[in-house]
Write a protein that holds these residues in place. Sequence first.
Motif, short mmCIF file in Angstrom:
data_model
loop_
_atom_site.label_atom_id
_atom_site.label_comp_id
_atom_site.label_asym_id
_atom_site.label_seq_id
_atom_site.Cartn_x
_atom_site.Cartn_y
_atom_site.Cartn_z
N LEU A 95 -43.49 -68.22 -2.98
CA LEU A 95 -41.89 -68.33 -3.73
C LEU A 95 -41.74 -67.16 -4.57
O LEU A 95 -40.72 -66.52 -4.73
N SER A 96 -42.84 -66.70 -5.67
CA SER A 96 -42.51 -65.65 -6.44
C SER A 96 -42.22 -64.45 -5.86
O SER A 96 -41.29 -63.40 -6.13
N THR A 97 -42.94 -64.01 -4.69
CA THR A 97 -42.97 -62.72 -4.12
C THR A 97 -41.48 -62.81 -3.32
O THR A 97 -40.88 -61.55 -3.43
N LEU A 98 -41.02 -63.83 -2.68
CA LEU A 98 -39.81 -63.78 -2.17
C LEU A 98 -38.60 -63.62 -3.18
O LEU A 98 -37.44 -62.79 -2.90
N CYS A 99 -38.65 -64.23 -4.31
CA CYS A 99 -37.74 -64.11 -5.43
C CYS A 99 -37.65 -62.50 -6.02
O CYS A 99 -36.61 -62.10 -6.32
N ILE A 100 -38.96 -61.91 -6.12
CA ILE A 100 -39.00 -60.57 -6.46
C ILE A 100 -38.30 -59.61 -5.67
O ILE A 100 -37.49 -58.87 -5.89
N LEU A 101 -38.67 -59.87 -4.22
CA LEU A 101 -37.88 -59.04 -3.18
C LEU A 101 -36.61 -59.03 -3.17
O LEU A 101 -35.58 -58.42 -3.19
N TYR A 102 -35.83 -60.48 -3.54
CA TYR A 102 -34.50 -60.61 -3.26
C TYR A 102 -33.95 -60.02 -4.65
O TYR A 102 -32.82 -59.47 -4.57
N ALA A 103 -34.56 -60.09 -5.89
CA ALA A 103 -34.19 -59.47 -7.01
C ALA A 103 -34.06 -57.82 -6.83
O ALA A 103 -32.93 -57.24 -7.08
N ALA A 104 -34.84 -57.26 -5.85
CA ALA A 104 -34.79 -55.86 -5.75
C ALA A 104 -33.44 -55.30 -4.87
O ALA A 104 -33.05 -54.52 -4.79
N GLN A 105 -33.11 -56.52 -4.04
CA GLN A 105 -31.81 -56.37 -3.17
C GLN A 105 -30.75 -56.59 -4.01
O GLN A 105 -29.69 -55.83 -3.87
#
Length: 450
Positions: free
Chosen positions: A13-23
Amino acid sequence: MKPYLSDNPALRLSTLCILYAAQGIPDGFVRIALKTYLISEQVSTEAIGTVVAMVSWPWALKWIWGPFIDRFGYLPMGRRRPWILAAQFLMTLTLGAMAFIPELTTSVGIIAAMVLLVNVFASLQDVSVDALAVDMLPAKERGVANGFMFASSYGGTFIGGAILGHIILSYGFPSAVSVQITILLLIAAVPLCLRERPGDLLWPSKKARDHHSRSEEMEHPASLRALFQMLFRAFSLRSTILGASLAVLSLIAINSHLIIWPVYLQRELGWTSSDWLFLEGQLAVWFGLGGSVLGGILASTFGTKRTVIFSLVALSTCWLAYPMTEAYWSNSTVVTILFLVESTLAAFLQVSMFALFMGICWRPIAATQFTAFMALLNVSNGLGARFSGTMEWAFNISELHIFLAILQIVLVAIVLAINPKEVSEKLEDPHAPKDSSETPDEVMLSKTAS
Protein backbone atom coordinates in the motif's frame (compact mmCIF):
# COMPACT_ATOMS: atom_id res chain seq x y z
CA MET A 1 14.81 -10.38 4.41
CA LYS A 2 14.19 -9.06 0.90
CA PRO A 3 11.17 -6.71 0.52
CA TYR A 4 8.51 -8.35 -1.67
CA LEU A 5 5.34 -6.42 -2.52
CA SER A 6 3.37 -9.64 -2.97
CA ASP A 7 3.95 -10.74 0.64
CA ASN A 8 3.71 -7.47 2.59
CA PRO A 9 0.35 -5.58 2.61
CA ALA A 10 1.75 -2.48 4.37
CA LEU A 11 4.70 -2.25 1.98
CA ARG A 12 2.38 -2.82 -0.97
CA LEU A 13 0.00 0.00 0.00
CA SER A 14 2.76 2.47 0.89
CA THR A 15 4.59 1.80 -2.39
CA LEU A 16 1.43 2.33 -4.45
CA CYS A 17 0.69 5.54 -2.56
CA ILE A 18 4.23 6.87 -3.14
CA LEU A 19 4.00 6.10 -6.86
CA TYR A 20 0.61 7.81 -7.08
CA ALA A 21 2.10 10.86 -5.38
CA ALA A 22 4.81 10.90 -8.06
CA GLN A 23 2.10 11.10 -10.73
CA GLY A 24 0.48 14.06 -9.01
CA ILE A 25 3.61 16.22 -8.95
CA PRO A 26 3.89 17.03 -12.71
CA ASP A 27 0.12 17.41 -12.91
CA GLY A 28 0.00 19.91 -10.03
CA PHE A 29 3.01 21.74 -11.41
CA VAL A 30 1.32 22.47 -14.75
CA ARG A 31 -2.31 22.82 -13.67
CA ILE A 32 -1.57 25.06 -10.69
CA ALA A 33 2.00 26.42 -10.50
CA LEU A 34 2.70 27.06 -14.19
CA LYS A 35 -0.88 28.16 -14.86
CA THR A 36 -0.72 30.71 -12.03
CA TYR A 37 2.60 32.03 -13.30
CA LEU A 38 1.28 32.45 -16.85
CA ILE A 39 -1.82 34.26 -15.54
CA SER A 40 0.43 36.66 -13.61
CA GLU A 41 2.38 37.32 -16.82
CA GLN A 42 -0.84 38.31 -18.66
CA VAL A 43 -0.79 35.33 -21.04
CA SER A 44 -4.19 34.90 -22.74
CA THR A 45 -6.80 32.49 -21.40
CA GLU A 46 -6.75 30.60 -24.71
CA ALA A 47 -2.97 30.11 -24.57
CA ILE A 48 -3.11 29.00 -20.93
CA GLY A 49 -5.90 26.58 -21.77
CA THR A 50 -3.78 25.14 -24.60
CA VAL A 51 -0.85 24.50 -22.25
CA VAL A 52 -3.03 22.95 -19.55
CA ALA A 53 -4.83 20.80 -22.12
CA MET A 54 -1.48 19.25 -23.03
CA VAL A 55 -1.51 17.60 -19.61
CA SER A 56 -4.66 15.68 -20.44
CA TRP A 57 -4.24 14.51 -24.04
CA PRO A 58 -1.54 11.86 -23.38
CA TRP A 59 -3.68 10.54 -20.54
CA ALA A 60 -6.66 10.42 -22.87
CA LEU A 61 -4.64 8.05 -25.08
CA LYS A 62 -3.05 6.09 -22.26
CA TRP A 63 -5.28 3.09 -22.99
CA ILE A 64 -2.81 2.39 -25.80
CA TRP A 65 -0.18 1.52 -23.18
CA GLY A 66 -2.36 -1.06 -21.41
CA PRO A 67 -2.23 -3.91 -23.95
CA PHE A 68 1.54 -3.59 -24.37
CA ILE A 69 2.16 -3.53 -20.62
CA ASP A 70 -0.12 -6.55 -20.18
CA ARG A 71 1.47 -8.46 -23.06
CA PHE A 72 5.16 -7.55 -22.98
CA GLY A 73 7.82 -6.92 -20.38
CA TYR A 74 11.03 -8.17 -18.78
CA LEU A 75 9.56 -10.77 -16.43
CA PRO A 76 12.78 -11.61 -14.53
CA MET A 77 12.49 -8.12 -12.97
CA GLY A 78 8.71 -8.33 -12.47
CA ARG A 79 5.63 -7.80 -14.64
CA ARG A 80 5.20 -4.07 -13.99
CA ARG A 81 8.36 -2.77 -12.31
CA PRO A 82 10.51 -2.44 -15.49
CA TRP A 83 7.80 -0.32 -17.12
CA ILE A 84 7.54 1.92 -14.04
CA LEU A 85 11.31 2.48 -13.91
CA ALA A 86 11.51 3.22 -17.66
CA ALA A 87 8.66 5.74 -17.42
CA GLN A 88 10.24 7.53 -14.46
CA PHE A 89 13.60 7.79 -16.21
CA LEU A 90 12.09 9.23 -19.41
CA MET A 91 9.88 11.65 -17.48
CA THR A 92 12.86 12.97 -15.54
CA LEU A 93 14.93 13.32 -18.72
CA THR A 94 12.21 15.40 -20.41
CA LEU A 95 11.81 17.63 -17.36
CA GLY A 96 15.54 18.29 -17.49
CA ALA A 97 15.17 19.54 -21.07
CA MET A 98 12.37 21.89 -19.97
CA ALA A 99 14.78 23.77 -17.73
CA PHE A 100 16.51 25.14 -20.85
CA ILE A 101 13.41 26.85 -22.28
CA PRO A 102 14.47 30.53 -22.62
CA GLU A 103 11.51 32.85 -21.99
CA LEU A 104 8.24 31.20 -20.96
CA THR A 105 5.85 33.94 -22.01
CA THR A 106 7.23 33.99 -25.58
CA SER A 107 7.68 30.22 -25.84
CA VAL A 108 4.15 28.99 -25.14
CA GLY A 109 4.28 26.56 -28.07
CA ILE A 110 7.52 24.99 -26.82
CA ILE A 111 6.14 24.77 -23.28
CA ALA A 112 2.99 23.05 -24.55
CA ALA A 113 5.06 20.52 -26.54
CA MET A 114 7.31 19.71 -23.57
CA VAL A 115 4.33 19.41 -21.21
CA LEU A 116 2.80 16.99 -23.73
CA LEU A 117 5.96 14.84 -23.80
CA VAL A 118 6.36 14.76 -20.01
CA ASN A 119 2.80 13.57 -19.68
CA VAL A 120 3.25 10.87 -22.31
CA PHE A 121 5.75 9.25 -19.94
CA ALA A 122 3.71 10.13 -16.84
CA SER A 123 0.73 8.35 -18.39
CA LEU A 124 2.94 5.31 -19.06
CA GLN A 125 3.86 5.25 -15.38
CA ASP A 126 0.22 5.62 -14.37
CA VAL A 127 -0.90 2.63 -16.44
CA SER A 128 1.99 0.57 -15.09
CA VAL A 129 1.13 1.45 -11.48
CA ASP A 130 -2.58 0.73 -12.04
CA ALA A 131 -1.62 -2.64 -13.51
CA LEU A 132 0.63 -3.29 -10.50
CA ALA A 133 -2.30 -2.50 -8.20
CA VAL A 134 -4.61 -4.86 -10.10
CA ASP A 135 -1.95 -7.59 -9.88
CA MET A 136 -1.03 -7.11 -6.24
CA LEU A 137 -4.16 -6.02 -4.37
CA PRO A 138 -6.51 -8.74 -3.09
CA ALA A 139 -10.21 -7.89 -3.51
CA LYS A 140 -10.60 -7.07 0.19
CA GLU A 141 -7.86 -4.39 0.02
CA ARG A 142 -8.96 -2.60 -3.15
CA GLY A 143 -11.58 -0.26 -1.69
CA VAL A 144 -9.39 1.25 1.00
CA ALA A 145 -6.31 1.19 -1.21
CA ASN A 146 -8.11 3.02 -4.01
CA GLY A 147 -9.09 5.84 -1.67
CA PHE A 148 -5.60 6.22 -0.20
CA MET A 149 -3.90 5.99 -3.59
CA PHE A 150 -6.04 8.77 -5.04
CA ALA A 151 -5.52 10.76 -1.85
CA SER A 152 -1.77 10.37 -2.35
CA SER A 153 -2.07 11.89 -5.81
CA TYR A 154 -3.45 14.96 -4.05
CA GLY A 155 -0.32 14.98 -1.91
CA GLY A 156 1.70 15.02 -5.12
CA THR A 157 -0.50 17.81 -6.44
CA PHE A 158 0.27 19.80 -3.28
CA ILE A 159 4.00 19.41 -3.91
CA GLY A 160 3.69 20.27 -7.60
CA GLY A 161 1.20 23.11 -7.12
CA ALA A 162 1.91 24.79 -3.79
CA ILE A 163 5.61 24.09 -3.15
CA LEU A 164 6.82 24.27 -6.75
CA GLY A 165 4.38 27.15 -7.35
CA HIS A 166 6.09 29.13 -4.60
CA ILE A 167 9.48 28.32 -6.10
CA ILE A 168 8.49 29.33 -9.64
CA LEU A 169 7.05 32.66 -8.45
CA SER A 170 10.00 33.40 -6.16
CA TYR A 171 13.03 31.88 -7.89
CA GLY A 172 12.01 31.19 -11.48
CA PHE A 173 11.08 28.32 -13.75
CA PRO A 174 14.49 26.54 -13.93
CA SER A 175 14.68 26.31 -10.13
CA ALA A 176 11.19 24.81 -9.93
CA VAL A 177 12.05 22.21 -12.58
CA SER A 178 15.30 21.29 -10.80
CA VAL A 179 13.52 20.71 -7.50
CA GLN A 180 10.87 18.63 -9.27
CA ILE A 181 13.53 16.43 -10.88
CA THR A 182 15.23 15.88 -7.51
CA ILE A 183 11.96 14.81 -5.88
CA LEU A 184 11.09 12.40 -8.71
CA LEU A 185 14.54 10.81 -8.57
CA LEU A 186 14.14 10.20 -4.85
CA ILE A 187 10.74 8.60 -5.47
CA ALA A 188 12.23 6.44 -8.24
CA ALA A 189 14.51 4.87 -5.63
CA VAL A 190 11.46 3.10 -4.14
CA PRO A 191 10.62 0.78 -7.09
CA LEU A 192 14.33 0.56 -7.83
CA CYS A 193 14.98 -1.15 -4.48
CA LEU A 194 11.85 -3.32 -4.22
CA ARG A 195 10.77 -6.56 -5.86
CA GLU A 196 7.27 -7.56 -6.87
CA ARG A 197 7.63 -11.26 -6.05
CA PRO A 198 10.21 -13.73 -4.72
CA GLY A 199 12.89 -14.45 -7.28
CA ASP A 200 12.62 -11.12 -9.13
CA LEU A 201 15.91 -9.52 -10.11
CA LEU A 202 16.74 -5.95 -9.10
CA TRP A 203 18.68 -5.32 -12.32
CA PRO A 204 18.78 -6.77 -15.85
CA SER A 205 21.24 -9.63 -15.88
CA LYS A 206 22.87 -11.99 -18.34
CA LYS A 207 21.89 -14.78 -15.95
CA ALA A 208 18.19 -14.03 -16.43
CA ARG A 209 17.76 -17.00 -18.81
CA ASP A 210 18.81 -19.42 -16.07
CA HIS A 211 16.96 -17.50 -13.36
CA HIS A 212 13.38 -18.15 -12.27
CA SER A 213 11.04 -15.75 -10.54
CA ARG A 214 7.38 -16.01 -9.57
CA SER A 215 6.62 -13.13 -11.94
CA GLU A 216 7.37 -15.47 -14.84
CA GLU A 217 4.52 -17.71 -13.67
CA MET A 218 1.92 -14.93 -13.95
CA GLU A 219 -0.71 -15.34 -16.66
CA HIS A 220 -0.78 -12.86 -19.50
CA PRO A 221 -2.49 -12.73 -22.92
CA ALA A 222 -0.97 -14.99 -25.54
CA SER A 223 -1.31 -12.29 -28.19
CA LEU A 224 -2.36 -8.70 -28.66
CA ARG A 225 -5.07 -9.91 -31.02
CA ALA A 226 -6.67 -12.00 -28.27
CA LEU A 227 -6.51 -9.09 -25.85
CA PHE A 228 -8.15 -6.65 -28.26
CA GLN A 229 -10.88 -9.15 -29.10
CA MET A 230 -11.75 -9.38 -25.42
CA LEU A 231 -11.60 -5.62 -24.99
CA PHE A 232 -13.99 -5.09 -27.90
CA ARG A 233 -16.38 -7.65 -26.43
CA ALA A 234 -16.23 -5.99 -23.01
CA PHE A 235 -17.07 -2.57 -24.46
CA SER A 236 -19.96 -3.91 -26.53
CA LEU A 237 -22.23 -4.10 -23.47
CA ARG A 238 -24.79 -1.39 -22.68
CA SER A 239 -23.37 -0.62 -19.23
CA THR A 240 -19.77 -0.29 -20.41
CA ILE A 241 -20.84 1.98 -23.28
CA LEU A 242 -22.75 4.16 -20.83
CA GLY A 243 -19.79 4.09 -18.46
CA ALA A 244 -17.54 5.33 -21.25
CA SER A 245 -20.02 8.14 -22.00
CA LEU A 246 -20.07 9.12 -18.32
CA ALA A 247 -16.27 9.20 -18.25
CA VAL A 248 -16.06 11.54 -21.26
CA LEU A 249 -18.66 14.01 -19.98
CA SER A 250 -18.21 13.96 -16.21
CA LEU A 251 -15.20 16.27 -15.71
CA ILE A 252 -15.76 18.92 -18.42
CA ALA A 253 -17.48 21.32 -16.02
CA ILE A 254 -14.86 20.94 -13.30
CA ASN A 255 -11.84 21.46 -15.54
CA SER A 256 -13.23 24.40 -17.50
CA HIS A 257 -14.08 26.10 -14.20
CA LEU A 258 -10.52 25.56 -12.93
CA ILE A 259 -9.28 27.83 -15.72
CA ILE A 260 -12.07 30.40 -16.09
CA TRP A 261 -12.60 31.03 -12.38
CA PRO A 262 -8.99 31.94 -11.38
CA VAL A 263 -8.74 34.17 -14.45
CA TYR A 264 -11.91 35.98 -13.37
CA LEU A 265 -10.80 36.29 -9.74
CA GLN A 266 -7.39 37.69 -10.58
CA ARG A 267 -8.39 39.97 -13.45
CA GLU A 268 -11.83 41.13 -12.29
CA LEU A 269 -11.91 40.78 -8.50
CA GLY A 270 -8.32 41.71 -7.71
CA TRP A 271 -6.99 38.45 -6.32
CA THR A 272 -3.21 38.08 -6.44
CA SER A 273 -1.37 35.05 -7.81
CA SER A 274 -0.27 34.17 -4.28
CA ASP A 275 -3.87 34.32 -3.02
CA TRP A 276 -5.06 31.88 -5.64
CA LEU A 277 -2.01 29.63 -5.31
CA PHE A 278 -2.69 29.28 -1.58
CA LEU A 279 -6.35 28.41 -2.21
CA GLU A 280 -5.95 25.97 -5.11
CA GLY A 281 -2.45 24.68 -4.38
CA GLN A 282 -2.80 24.18 -0.62
CA LEU A 283 -6.27 24.38 0.94
CA ALA A 284 -8.15 22.78 -1.97
CA VAL A 285 -5.62 19.95 -2.22
CA TRP A 286 -6.21 18.89 1.38
CA PHE A 287 -9.97 19.15 1.04
CA GLY A 288 -9.76 17.08 -2.15
CA LEU A 289 -7.65 14.51 -0.33
CA GLY A 290 -10.31 14.22 2.35
CA GLY A 291 -13.04 13.97 -0.28
CA SER A 292 -11.24 11.12 -2.02
CA VAL A 293 -10.85 9.06 1.16
CA LEU A 294 -14.47 9.71 2.17
CA GLY A 295 -15.71 8.88 -1.34
CA GLY A 296 -13.93 5.53 -1.32
CA ILE A 297 -15.35 4.57 2.06
CA LEU A 298 -18.91 5.62 1.22
CA ALA A 299 -18.82 3.93 -2.19
CA SER A 300 -18.02 0.64 -0.43
CA THR A 301 -20.71 1.24 2.18
CA PHE A 302 -23.66 2.52 0.15
CA GLY A 303 -22.86 1.32 -3.37
CA THR A 304 -21.11 2.96 -6.28
CA LYS A 305 -24.18 4.10 -8.24
CA ARG A 306 -25.70 5.87 -5.24
CA THR A 307 -22.41 7.59 -4.46
CA VAL A 308 -21.86 8.78 -8.03
CA ILE A 309 -25.43 10.11 -8.26
CA PHE A 310 -25.07 11.93 -4.94
CA SER A 311 -21.79 13.47 -6.15
CA LEU A 312 -23.34 14.73 -9.39
CA VAL A 313 -26.36 16.25 -7.64
CA ALA A 314 -24.16 17.87 -4.99
CA LEU A 315 -21.79 19.32 -7.60
CA SER A 316 -24.70 20.71 -9.62
CA THR A 317 -26.00 22.37 -6.46
CA CYS A 318 -22.53 23.81 -5.85
CA TRP A 319 -22.43 25.36 -9.34
CA LEU A 320 -25.81 27.00 -8.67
CA ALA A 321 -24.54 28.34 -5.35
CA TYR A 322 -21.95 30.46 -7.19
CA PRO A 323 -24.37 32.83 -9.01
CA MET A 324 -26.69 32.84 -5.99
CA THR A 325 -23.87 34.34 -3.91
CA GLU A 326 -22.47 36.65 -6.60
CA ALA A 327 -23.17 39.74 -4.45
CA TYR A 328 -20.72 38.37 -1.88
CA TRP A 329 -17.83 37.47 -4.20
CA SER A 330 -15.90 40.47 -2.93
CA ASN A 331 -15.69 38.57 0.37
CA SER A 332 -12.74 36.19 0.07
CA THR A 333 -14.18 33.89 2.74
CA VAL A 334 -17.30 33.21 0.65
CA VAL A 335 -15.24 32.48 -2.45
CA THR A 336 -12.90 30.23 -0.45
CA ILE A 337 -15.76 28.19 1.02
CA LEU A 338 -17.40 27.72 -2.39
CA PHE A 339 -14.18 26.55 -3.98
CA LEU A 340 -13.31 24.17 -1.13
CA VAL A 341 -16.75 22.58 -1.36
CA GLU A 342 -16.27 22.26 -5.11
CA SER A 343 -12.83 20.65 -4.63
CA THR A 344 -14.13 18.16 -2.07
CA LEU A 345 -17.07 17.13 -4.25
CA ALA A 346 -14.88 16.87 -7.36
CA ALA A 347 -12.60 14.38 -5.59
CA PHE A 348 -15.61 12.56 -4.15
CA LEU A 349 -17.06 12.18 -7.66
CA GLN A 350 -13.85 10.86 -9.19
CA VAL A 351 -13.21 8.21 -6.54
CA SER A 352 -16.85 7.11 -6.75
CA MET A 353 -16.52 6.73 -10.52
CA PHE A 354 -13.29 4.75 -10.10
CA ALA A 355 -15.20 2.25 -7.96
CA LEU A 356 -18.07 2.14 -10.46
CA PHE A 357 -15.71 1.55 -13.40
CA MET A 358 -13.88 -1.24 -11.55
CA GLY A 359 -17.24 -2.96 -11.14
CA ILE A 360 -17.93 -2.96 -14.90
CA CYS A 361 -14.48 -4.24 -15.87
CA TRP A 362 -14.04 -7.80 -17.12
CA ARG A 363 -11.56 -9.43 -14.75
CA PRO A 364 -9.29 -11.16 -17.33
CA ILE A 365 -8.52 -7.78 -18.92
CA ALA A 366 -9.23 -5.56 -15.91
CA ALA A 367 -5.96 -3.60 -16.13
CA THR A 368 -6.40 -2.70 -19.80
CA GLN A 369 -10.13 -1.97 -19.53
CA PHE A 370 -9.79 0.12 -16.38
CA THR A 371 -7.03 2.09 -18.10
CA ALA A 372 -9.44 2.75 -20.97
CA PHE A 373 -11.96 4.26 -18.55
CA MET A 374 -9.23 6.39 -16.96
CA ALA A 375 -8.14 7.55 -20.41
CA LEU A 376 -11.68 8.67 -21.18
CA LEU A 377 -11.74 10.64 -17.93
CA ASN A 378 -8.67 12.47 -19.20
CA VAL A 379 -10.46 13.17 -22.48
CA SER A 380 -12.99 14.92 -20.28
CA ASN A 381 -10.18 16.84 -18.53
CA GLY A 382 -8.80 17.96 -21.87
CA LEU A 383 -12.17 18.99 -23.27
CA GLY A 384 -12.83 21.14 -20.23
CA ALA A 385 -9.49 22.90 -20.55
CA ARG A 386 -9.68 23.20 -24.35
CA PHE A 387 -13.13 24.83 -24.41
CA SER A 388 -12.63 27.10 -21.40
CA GLY A 389 -11.94 30.06 -23.69
CA THR A 390 -15.06 29.33 -25.74
CA MET A 391 -17.22 29.13 -22.62
CA GLU A 392 -15.72 32.37 -21.30
CA TRP A 393 -16.71 34.06 -24.57
CA ALA A 394 -20.20 32.49 -24.77
CA PHE A 395 -21.44 33.20 -21.22
CA ASN A 396 -21.13 35.85 -18.58
CA ILE A 397 -19.84 34.49 -15.28
CA SER A 398 -23.29 33.83 -13.75
CA GLU A 399 -24.64 32.15 -16.89
CA LEU A 400 -21.52 30.01 -17.00
CA HIS A 401 -22.20 28.49 -13.57
CA ILE A 402 -25.83 27.75 -14.50
CA PHE A 403 -24.60 26.01 -17.67
CA LEU A 404 -22.14 23.94 -15.61
CA ALA A 405 -24.95 22.93 -13.23
CA ILE A 406 -27.08 21.69 -16.13
CA LEU A 407 -24.14 19.86 -17.69
CA GLN A 408 -23.50 18.05 -14.40
CA ILE A 409 -27.06 17.08 -13.48
CA VAL A 410 -27.98 15.51 -16.84
CA LEU A 411 -25.32 12.86 -16.21
CA VAL A 412 -27.51 11.33 -13.51
CA ALA A 413 -29.64 9.78 -16.27
CA ILE A 414 -26.59 7.94 -17.61
CA VAL A 415 -25.64 6.58 -14.19
CA LEU A 416 -29.19 5.35 -13.51
CA ALA A 417 -29.07 3.27 -16.70
CA ILE A 418 -25.80 1.49 -15.78
CA ASN A 419 -26.07 -2.06 -14.41
CA PRO A 420 -22.88 -2.78 -12.39
CA LYS A 421 -23.58 -6.54 -12.60
CA GLU A 422 -23.97 -6.74 -16.39
CA VAL A 423 -20.33 -7.62 -17.09
CA SER A 424 -20.20 -10.40 -14.51
CA GLU A 425 -23.57 -11.78 -15.62
CA LYS A 426 -22.86 -11.81 -19.36
CA LEU A 427 -19.10 -12.30 -19.70
CA GLU A 428 -17.71 -14.09 -16.68
CA ASP A 429 -17.83 -17.82 -16.08
CA PRO A 430 -20.53 -18.40 -13.42
CA HIS A 431 -18.82 -21.62 -12.31
CA ALA A 432 -15.45 -19.97 -11.70
CA PRO A 433 -14.45 -19.24 -8.09
CA LYS A 434 -15.24 -15.66 -7.14
CA ASP A 435 -11.66 -14.58 -6.53
CA SER A 436 -10.04 -16.96 -8.95
CA SER A 437 -7.74 -15.62 -11.62
CA GLU A 438 -8.49 -18.62 -13.85
CA THR A 439 -10.30 -17.77 -17.08
CA PRO A 440 -11.98 -19.83 -19.85
CA ASP A 441 -10.00 -21.31 -22.70
CA GLU A 442 -11.29 -18.62 -25.06
CA VAL A 443 -9.32 -16.03 -23.10
CA MET A 444 -6.18 -17.61 -24.58
CA LEU A 445 -3.85 -16.83 -21.70
CA SER A 446 -0.29 -17.99 -21.61
CA LYS A 447 2.13 -18.56 -18.76
CA THR A 448 5.09 -18.40 -21.06
CA ALA A 449 7.56 -15.55 -20.62
CA SER A 450 7.15 -12.47 -22.81
